[in-house]
Scaffold this active site. Structure first.
Site, PDB file in Angstrom:
ATOM      1  N   ASN A 178       0.952  -1.347   0.067  1.00 40.70           N
ATOM      2  CA  ASN A 178      -0.739   0.074   0.047  1.00 40.70           C
ATOM      3  C   ASN A 178       0.691   1.239  -0.175  1.00 40.70           C
ATOM      4  O   ASN A 178       0.269   2.255  -0.423  1.00 40.70           O
ATOM      5  CB  ASN A 178      -0.587   0.036   1.312  1.00 40.70           C
ATOM      6  N   GLU A 275       5.038  -4.567  12.293  1.00 34.55           N
ATOM      7  CA  GLU A 275       4.169  -3.772  11.718  1.00 34.55           C
ATOM      8  C   GLU A 275       2.854  -4.257  11.042  1.00 34.55           C
ATOM      9  O   GLU A 275       2.634  -4.201   9.575  1.00 34.55           O
ATOM     10  CB  GLU A 275       4.611  -2.090  10.855  1.00 34.55           C
ATOM     11  N   CYS A 309      -3.306   1.109   6.629  1.00 41.25           N
ATOM     12  CA  CYS A 309      -3.543  -0.276   7.683  1.00 41.25           C
ATOM     13  C   CYS A 309      -4.180   0.894   9.660  1.00 41.25           C
ATOM     14  O   CYS A 309      -4.448  -0.369  10.239  1.00 41.25           O
ATOM     15  CB  CYS A 309      -1.897  -0.500   8.259  1.00 41.25           C
ATOM     16  N   GLU A 489       8.096   2.366  14.532  1.00 47.50           N
ATOM     17  CA  GLU A 489       8.851   3.034  12.994  1.00 47.50           C
ATOM     18  C   GLU A 489       8.871   4.768  12.915  1.00 47.50           C
ATOM     19  O   GLU A 489       7.437   5.340  14.191  1.00 47.50           O
ATOM     20  CB  GLU A 489       8.015   2.700  12.005  1.00 47.50           C
TER      21      GLU A 489
HETATM   22  P1  NAD Z   1       1.246  -9.395   3.327  1.00 41.76           P
HETATM   23  O1  NAD Z   1       0.894 -10.262   4.513  1.00 41.76           O
HETATM   24  O2  NAD Z   1       0.219 -10.463   2.346  1.00 41.76           O
HETATM   25  O3  NAD Z   1       2.392  -9.340   3.045  1.00 41.76           O
HETATM   26  C1  NAD Z   1       2.946  -8.647   3.159  1.00 41.76           C
HETATM   27  C2  NAD Z   1       4.936  -9.073   2.281  1.00 41.76           C
HETATM   28  O4  NAD Z   1       4.970 -10.346   3.121  1.00 41.76           O
HETATM   29  C3  NAD Z   1       4.921  -9.209   1.102  1.00 41.76           C
HETATM   30  O5  NAD Z   1       5.704  -8.606   0.175  1.00 41.76           O
HETATM   31  C4  NAD Z   1       4.466 -10.565   0.972  1.00 41.76           C
HETATM   32  O6  NAD Z   1       5.295 -11.054  -0.249  1.00 41.76           O
HETATM   33  C5  NAD Z   1       5.178 -11.301   2.049  1.00 41.76           C
HETATM   34  N1  NAD Z   1       5.085 -13.064   2.692  1.00 41.76           N
HETATM   35  C6  NAD Z   1       4.209 -13.335   2.709  1.00 41.76           C
HETATM   36  N2  NAD Z   1       3.764 -14.201   3.146  1.00 41.76           N
HETATM   37  C7  NAD Z   1       5.681 -14.853   3.758  1.00 41.76           C
HETATM   38  C8  NAD Z   1       5.987 -15.410   4.858  1.00 41.76           C
HETATM   39  N3  NAD Z   1       5.835 -16.689   4.843  1.00 41.76           N
HETATM   40  N4  NAD Z   1       7.667 -15.197   5.249  1.00 41.76           N
HETATM   41  C9  NAD Z   1       7.888 -14.126   4.516  1.00 41.76           C
HETATM   42  N5  NAD Z   1       6.798 -12.907   3.716  1.00 41.76           N
HETATM   43  C10 NAD Z   1       5.974 -13.387   3.066  1.00 41.76           C
HETATM   44  O7  NAD Z   1       0.111  -7.982   3.739  1.00 41.76           O
HETATM   45  P2  NAD Z   1       0.127  -7.186   2.477  1.00 41.76           P
HETATM   46  O8  NAD Z   1      -1.529  -7.755   1.725  1.00 41.76           O
HETATM   47  O9  NAD Z   1       1.412  -7.038   1.195  1.00 41.76           O
HETATM   48  O10 NAD Z   1      -0.587  -5.533   3.160  1.00 41.76           O
HETATM   49  C11 NAD Z   1      -1.090  -5.654   3.662  1.00 41.76           C
HETATM   50  C12 NAD Z   1      -1.451  -5.952   4.884  1.00 41.76           C
HETATM   51  O11 NAD Z   1      -0.122  -4.620   5.342  1.00 41.76           O
HETATM   52  C13 NAD Z   1      -2.950  -5.092   5.638  1.00 41.76           C
HETATM   53  O12 NAD Z   1      -3.170  -6.064   7.459  1.00 41.76           O
HETATM   54  C14 NAD Z   1      -2.422  -4.134   6.190  1.00 41.76           C
HETATM   55  O13 NAD Z   1      -3.075  -3.905   7.671  1.00 41.76           O
HETATM   56  C15 NAD Z   1      -0.610  -4.644   7.010  1.00 41.76           C
HETATM   57  N6  NAD Z   1       0.210  -2.980   7.017  1.00 41.76           N
HETATM   58  C16 NAD Z   1       0.353  -2.873   8.223  1.00 41.76           C
HETATM   59  C17 NAD Z   1       1.083  -1.216   7.672  1.00 41.76           C
HETATM   60  C18 NAD Z   1       1.245  -0.632   9.591  1.00 41.76           C
HETATM   61  O14 NAD Z   1       2.469  -0.133   9.241  1.00 41.76           O
HETATM   62  N7  NAD Z   1       0.943  -1.500  10.910  1.00 41.76           N
HETATM   63  C19 NAD Z   1       1.477  -0.416   6.786  1.00 41.76           C
HETATM   64  C20 NAD Z   1       0.711  -0.822   5.834  1.00 41.76           C
HETATM   65  C21 NAD Z   1      -0.147  -2.190   5.993  1.00 41.76           C
END
Ligand code: NAD
Length: 515
Positions: A178, A275, A309, A489
């Site tokens: 995002n 995060e 998020c 962060e």
């Molecule tokens: P996701 O968890 O599907 O993927 C995030 C990342 O993790 C990607 O790069 C993916 O390739 C990688 N990944 C997936 N499986 C993995 C594994 N087993 N081991 C290591 N890496 C792996 O999340 P998304 O769909 O990309 O993003 C949306 C989510 O992110 C939402 O839940 C949102 O709230 C959260 N988010 C949190 C923040 C924050 O600062 N708290 C900021 C932005 C987004």
């Protein structure tokens, strides 16, 4: 929307024929190799690959080779070798590199922002806003680097102790889709400031701008190998997290992935920052400035197509003003312009992917089945211009008749869906606001100072906004309580998560030994 700057201060370059998706898709940023190791763009070995799709048009941009174990070994080795010298630079010297990088980002803001739009489908002015915020963040850590230091403790008999704040080593960074450039910047800047080196894996959906950050660091004088990028999906992330030569993992993404990463790190007792997701409460009391509360609710729900998020998607409005609030809200949301994200006046761009759109639509249907009513939006829109027929554009959705037990109220949707709820008393709404497994953020709109302070004290979240929402000035720490994460962060506190303390004891006299 992550930084508090006036939108009006940004340089605005209007959409021209020179900047279209067609020209962008043939640019160096897209067609050149997308792994970045030892200061150079290189191709991953594959053999498997994944597709890069532009959300605005649904068109395929290219195939990207998946980084396998060997690619990751090479990137981690480069980071390990570079760590030996980078960690010996003074903080001041490291800071100068970061500050130069921040200036370069500002000078390339349009290049970066248009590429971010190509990757994410977000409106161009939002992308520009994100990128300039990242320049501030990198400069901020550049400024802190020279001041990273330990402590001194005088002890009895001429003895003394001191502490040295040392880097952790090689950091593995993993980002969500995002805020792609921001993930790379927010993680790499404090890591590098402390003397660590990094291997970063962006989301497979948004791979482009993290590599551009590599080019910029290189140009700013960062030695090759200090910041590396590997491309791939979950499996690549998994290999990176489990790598024996990685000392810390910093992750942004969903709770289930965060949990898996924490388990992988637990095996080797690695440091970890998470995060994660949220389902934040946004509370409006009857004494609030209603126009500001409505603006806040829109910032809390519909910026970045609702894919934020910290969004305050559980909107609790005091019963006596609920109707008035809703009327004003709809009036303002109706004016949001949905469509071509490359246009400066677009306020809602494309949803990141068909998969994400399906999740959002499923949730709207689940909400309806549970008894919620859609009072506004929720449907797909076809923007004018045949180019955009392949993108997914959704009208922001407002649900009423919601209850706390509904899935749409309890679970993170990660799309433009606001659940409107009402409340009667402060105690009641605080209890309901805290009734969540998440604890990322929360907001309150009230003119009652004491109530605002009571609310701040009672809410179980990492960030609280009083009379605003989703602003993230550089220097203010960001991170979650409960299942929303571990670590911080964007603030000085992040340095704690990228360094470790060595305590040194100096004896000033003879050794006292009772044996
Ligand atoms: P996701 O968890 O599907 O993927 C995030 C990342 O993790 C990607 O790069 C993916 O390739 C990688 N990944 C997936 N499986 C993995 C594994 N087993 N081991 C290591 N890496 C792996 O999340 P998304 O769909 O990309 O993003 C949306 C989510 O992110 C939402 O839940 C949102 O709230 C959260 N988010 C949190 C923040 C924050 O600062 N708290 C900021 C932005 C987004």
């Amino acid at each position: 929307m992550k930084h508090m700057r006036s939108f009006l201060t940004f340089p605005v370059r209007h959409y021209s024929k020179d900047v279209s998706e067609q020209t962008l898709s043939k640019s160096h940023q897209v067609i050149s190799p997308l792994n970045f190791v030892l200061g150079k763009r290189i191709d991953a070995q594959g053999p498997s690959s994944f597709q890069l799709i532009a959300p605005a048009t649904g068109k395929k941009l290219r195939n990207i080779a998946t980084s396998n174990e060997q690619d990751i070994n090479e990137a981690v080795l480069a980071a390990r070798n570079s760590y030996r010298s980078w960690s010996k630079w003074t903080g001041f010297e490291r800071g100068k590199v970061l500050k130069t990088a921040a200036d370069l980002i500002r000078s390339k803001v349009d290049d970066l922002a248009y590429t971010e739009v190509l990757d994410t489908g977000k409106p161009i002015w939002e992308a520009r806003y994100d990128i300039l915020g990242c320049a501030d963040t990198i400069e901020f850590y550049g400024g802190l680097a020279g001041g990273i230091k330990g402590d001194f403790m005088q002890l009895s008999g001429g003895s003394f102790a001191y502490t040295i704040r040392e880097p952790l080593g090689v950091v593995g960074g993993i980002g969500a889709w995002n805020f792609p450039f921001q993930m790379a910047a927010w993680k790499s800047a404090p890591a590098l400031a402390c003397g660590n080196t990094m291997v970063f894996k962006p989301s497979q959906v948004t791979p482009l701008t993290a590599v551009m950050l590599g080019d910029i660091y290189q140009q700013a004088g960062l030695p090759g190998g200090c910041y590396n990028v590997v491309q791939g999906e979950g499996e690549t992330g998994q290999i990176l997290c489990s790598h024996p030569n990685i000392d810390k993992v910093t992750f942004t993404g969903s709770v289930p992935t965060g949990s898996r990463i924490m388990a992988a790190c637990a095996k080797d007792i690695k440091h970890v920052t998470l995060e994660l997701g949220g389902k934040s409460p946004f509370v409006v009391f009857s004494d609030a400035d209603l126009d500001n509360a409505v603006k806040g609710a829109i910032l809390a729900n519909f910026s970045n197509q609702g894919q934020v998020c910290s969004n305050g998607t559980r909107v609790y409005v005091e019963e006596s003003i609920a109707e008035k609030f809703l009327a004003k809200l709809i009036e303002r949301v109706e004016n949001m312009k949905i469509g071509d994200p490359y246009q400066e006046d677009t306020t809602i761009g494309a949803t990141i992917s068909p998969q994400q759109a399906a999740i959002v639509e499923d949730y709207i249907n689940i909400g309806k089945k549970e008894g919620a009513t859609v009072v506004y939006g929720g449907e797909r829109v076809t923007p004018p211009g045949s180019n955009f027929a392949g993108g997914i554009y959704m009208r922001p959705c407002i649900l009423v008749n919601c209850t706390d037990s509904m899935r749409v109220v309890k679970e993170e949707i990660f799309g433009p869906v606001m659940s409107l709820l009402t409340f009667k008393s402060e105690e009641e709404v605080i209890a309901r606001a805290n009734e969540s497994e998440f604890g990322l953020a929360g907001g309150v709109f009230t003119r009652d100072l004491q109530r605002a302070h009571r609310f701040v004290a009672a809410l179980e979240v990492g960030s609280i906004y009083v009379n605003n929402y989703n602003v993230y000035p550089v220097g203010v720490p960001f991170g979650g309580y409960k299942k929303s994460g571990i670590g911080r962060e964007n603030g000085e506190d992040s340095l704690d998560y990228y360094s470790q303390i060595k305590s040194v004891y100096f004896e000033g006299g003879d050794v006292e030994c009772p044996y």
